[in-house]
Scaffold this active site. Sequence first.
Site, PDB file in Angstrom:
ATOM      1  N   HIS A 110      59.711  40.279   9.318  1.00 29.13           N
ATOM      2  CA  HIS A 110      60.518  39.547  10.138  1.00 29.13           C
ATOM      3  C   HIS A 110      59.840  39.471  11.306  1.00 29.13           C
ATOM      4  O   HIS A 110      60.057  39.989  12.547  1.00 29.13           O
ATOM      5  CB  HIS A 110      61.849  40.552  10.533  1.00 29.13           C
ATOM      6  CG  HIS A 110      62.864  40.179  11.559  1.00 29.13           C
ATOM      7  ND1 HIS A 110      63.559  38.980  11.343  1.00 29.13           N
ATOM      8  CD2 HIS A 110      63.052  40.597  12.948  1.00 29.13           C
ATOM      9  CE1 HIS A 110      63.967  38.718  12.653  1.00 29.13           C
ATOM     10  NE2 HIS A 110      64.031  39.629  13.495  1.00 29.13           N
TER      11      HIS A 110
ATOM     12  N   ASP B 191      67.016  35.975   8.681  1.00 29.42           N
ATOM     13  CA  ASP B 191      66.025  35.005   8.650  1.00 29.42           C
ATOM     14  C   ASP B 191      66.596  34.290   7.241  1.00 29.42           C
ATOM     15  O   ASP B 191      66.337  33.017   7.023  1.00 29.42           O
ATOM     16  CB  ASP B 191      64.619  35.646   8.246  1.00 29.42           C
ATOM     17  CG  ASP B 191      64.211  36.595   9.512  1.00 29.42           C
ATOM     18  OD1 ASP B 191      64.163  36.011  10.495  1.00 29.42           O
ATOM     19  OD2 ASP B 191      64.252  37.825   9.152  1.00 29.42           O
TER      20      ASP B 191
HETATM   21  P1  NAD Z   1      70.347  45.673  23.840  1.00 24.37           P
HETATM   22  O1  NAD Z   1      69.427  45.894  24.864  1.00 24.37           O
HETATM   23  O2  NAD Z   1      71.693  44.965  24.223  1.00 24.37           O
HETATM   24  O3  NAD Z   1      71.132  46.958  23.206  1.00 24.37           O
HETATM   25  C1  NAD Z   1      69.992  47.917  22.808  1.00 24.37           C
HETATM   26  C2  NAD Z   1      71.028  49.533  22.960  1.00 24.37           C
HETATM   27  O4  NAD Z   1      70.026  50.327  22.166  1.00 24.37           O
HETATM   28  C3  NAD Z   1      71.059  49.666  24.637  1.00 24.37           C
HETATM   29  O5  NAD Z   1      72.413  50.000  24.760  1.00 24.37           O
HETATM   30  C4  NAD Z   1      70.151  50.863  24.849  1.00 24.37           C
HETATM   31  O6  NAD Z   1      70.756  51.960  25.607  1.00 24.37           O
HETATM   32  C5  NAD Z   1      70.367  51.573  23.185  1.00 24.37           C
HETATM   33  N1  NAD Z   1      69.181  52.412  23.008  1.00 24.37           N
HETATM   34  C6  NAD Z   1      67.948  52.175  23.304  1.00 24.37           C
HETATM   35  N2  NAD Z   1      67.005  53.260  22.720  1.00 24.37           N
HETATM   36  C7  NAD Z   1      67.935  54.100  22.149  1.00 24.37           C
HETATM   37  C8  NAD Z   1      67.913  55.190  21.255  1.00 24.37           C
HETATM   38  N3  NAD Z   1      66.648  56.032  21.167  1.00 24.37           N
HETATM   39  N4  NAD Z   1      69.036  55.700  20.565  1.00 24.37           N
HETATM   40  C9  NAD Z   1      70.292  55.180  20.854  1.00 24.37           C
HETATM   41  N5  NAD Z   1      70.444  53.993  21.487  1.00 24.37           N
HETATM   42  C10 NAD Z   1      69.343  53.555  22.234  1.00 24.37           C
HETATM   43  O7  NAD Z   1      69.749  45.012  22.681  1.00 24.37           O
HETATM   44  P2  NAD Z   1      70.404  44.277  21.540  1.00 24.37           P
HETATM   45  O8  NAD Z   1      70.374  42.968  21.622  1.00 24.37           O
HETATM   46  O9  NAD Z   1      71.666  45.077  20.827  1.00 24.37           O
HETATM   47  O10 NAD Z   1      69.091  44.368  20.366  1.00 24.37           O
HETATM   48  C11 NAD Z   1      68.860  45.643  19.822  1.00 24.37           C
HETATM   49  C12 NAD Z   1      67.558  45.604  18.665  1.00 24.37           C
HETATM   50  O11 NAD Z   1      67.721  44.592  17.660  1.00 24.37           O
HETATM   51  C13 NAD Z   1      66.315  44.926  19.525  1.00 24.37           C
HETATM   52  O12 NAD Z   1      65.081  45.557  19.184  1.00 24.37           O
HETATM   53  C14 NAD Z   1      66.385  43.603  18.896  1.00 24.37           C
HETATM   54  O13 NAD Z   1      65.066  43.079  19.299  1.00 24.37           O
HETATM   55  C15 NAD Z   1      66.629  43.790  17.573  1.00 24.37           C
HETATM   56  N6  NAD Z   1      67.094  42.507  16.860  1.00 24.37           N
HETATM   57  C16 NAD Z   1      66.816  42.652  15.638  1.00 24.37           C
HETATM   58  C17 NAD Z   1      67.137  41.420  14.909  1.00 24.37           C
HETATM   59  C18 NAD Z   1      66.731  41.457  13.347  1.00 24.37           C
HETATM   60  O14 NAD Z   1      66.823  40.365  12.754  1.00 24.37           O
HETATM   61  N7  NAD Z   1      66.170  42.581  12.871  1.00 24.37           N
HETATM   62  C19 NAD Z   1      68.030  40.343  15.177  1.00 24.37           C
HETATM   63  C20 NAD Z   1      68.320  40.631  16.586  1.00 24.37           C
HETATM   64  C21 NAD Z   1      67.817  41.566  17.464  1.00 24.37           C
HETATM   65  C1  LMR Z   2      65.723  37.669  16.223  1.00 22.12           C
HETATM   66  O1  LMR Z   2      65.131  37.241  15.113  1.00 22.12           O
HETATM   67  O2  LMR Z   2      66.721  36.824  16.792  1.00 22.12           O
HETATM   68  C2  LMR Z   2      65.644  38.951  16.770  1.00 22.12           C
HETATM   69  O3  LMR Z   2      64.470  39.659  16.026  1.00 22.12           O
HETATM   70  C3  LMR Z   2      65.110  38.835  18.253  1.00 22.12           C
HETATM   71  C4  LMR Z   2      64.063  38.449  18.293  1.00 22.12           C
HETATM   72  O4  LMR Z   2      63.364  39.173  19.217  1.00 22.12           O
HETATM   73  O5  LMR Z   2      63.512  37.442  17.907  1.00 22.12           O
END
Ligand code: NAD
Ligand code: LMR
Length: 328
Positions: free
Chosen positions: A190, A162
């Site tokens: 967030h 952010d």
């Molecule tokens: P994704 O689905 O591509 O990958 C997630 C991975 O986590 C998968 O491979 C899954 O098998 C694995 N997983 C699920 N549960 C698990 C566990 N208990 N232990 C270990 N591995 C596990 O998703 P992504 O696009 O990589 O996103 C991951 C997370 O990050 C999501 O919650 C998404 O919303 C979040 N995210 C947060 C931000 C932020 O700014 N905070 C930004 C983008 C994404």
């Molecule tokens: C983001 O801000 O891009 C991540 O938190 C993914 C989402 O669900 O918005």
Amino acid sequence: MAKAPLRVAVTGAAGQIGYSLLFRIANGDMLGKDQPVILQLLEIPDERAQKALTGVMMEIDDCAFPLLAGMTAHSDPMTAFKDIDYAVLVGARPRGPGMERKDLLSANAQIFTAQGKALNAVAKRTVKTLVVGNPANTNAYIAMKSAPDLPAKNFTAMLRLDHNRALSQLAAKTGKAVADIEKLVVWGNHSPTMYPDYRFATIGGQSVKSMINDEEWNKNTFLPTVGKRGAAIIDARGLSSAASAANAAIDHIHDWHCGTNGKWVTMGIPSDGSYDIPKEVMYGFPVTCENGEYKIVQGLEIDAFSRERMNFTLNELTEEQDGVKHLL
Ligand code: NAD
Ligand code: LMR
């Protein structure tokens, strides 16, 4: 003399973010170009996820990173987190179109309870944790509460994406370089309730607020654009942000570990009561980092509009955190 390797656990290692993140950790972008690392990678036991993780590790091998001193695959946090110095908790279910991040709360709360307990049991007592998986602030709160023997201050949530998004919007608006913008803050959660605040920001010593001088733009364009950027990316890509999220995770830990040289960055951290945010609420604050410790920037004036925005995002966090109390 060469430094001893640091152990870094990454969860969700075979996911989208993992695919951008791991290579950069192994390349020294996160902990420094002279800091060897050992990667301890966690995925769910599911055969497909473990197989995909094997593939990612083959690719990491094929990069022949000089700083990579070891790498292991895990399906149990109790082995993945053994003796680690850093935990980057990414693994969680991402949201799809039409969902809010808090809709993921119940699906992801169990993951962060179990992982907090595992950190408590087997990680180094100094382990530093960044939660990326959404809803990131509340997941970080759950992990912190599940790890009573570890310092609460070492559990953090990612607001850096952010912060970076806000920097990029301000650079575009002012026509100045991102690198020249200082003293930006993103308060709170967030989520779309976050409060990106450029009242203190400067470019070359000049006030960004007076350069822009447009409260309508702030309220009706800047705040919603930054707050809803995650949804806009899901809409455009059909998948949630990944490379920019990995980049923000690298920035967050890099600055925590290496220091910010007095520059402000935003970290989601357990409140110490500063700015009347109740203690322990996992809230985005402006911080500076030095010697591996962050410090909240103090003494900022909070005007009526800002207090209203800060309370709005606080209320959402309090509700989320109340909603998971029964799990803790
Ligand atoms: P994704 O689905 O591509 O990958 C997630 C991975 O986590 C998968 O491979 C899954 O098998 C694995 N997983 C699920 N549960 C698990 C566990 N208990 N232990 C270990 N591995 C596990 O998703 P992504 O696009 O990589 O996103 C991951 C997370 O990050 C999501 O919650 C998404 O919303 C979040 N995210 C947060 C931000 C932020 O700014 N905070 C930004 C983008 C994404
Ligand atoms: C983001 O801000 O891009 C991540 O938190 C993914 C989402 O669900 O918005």
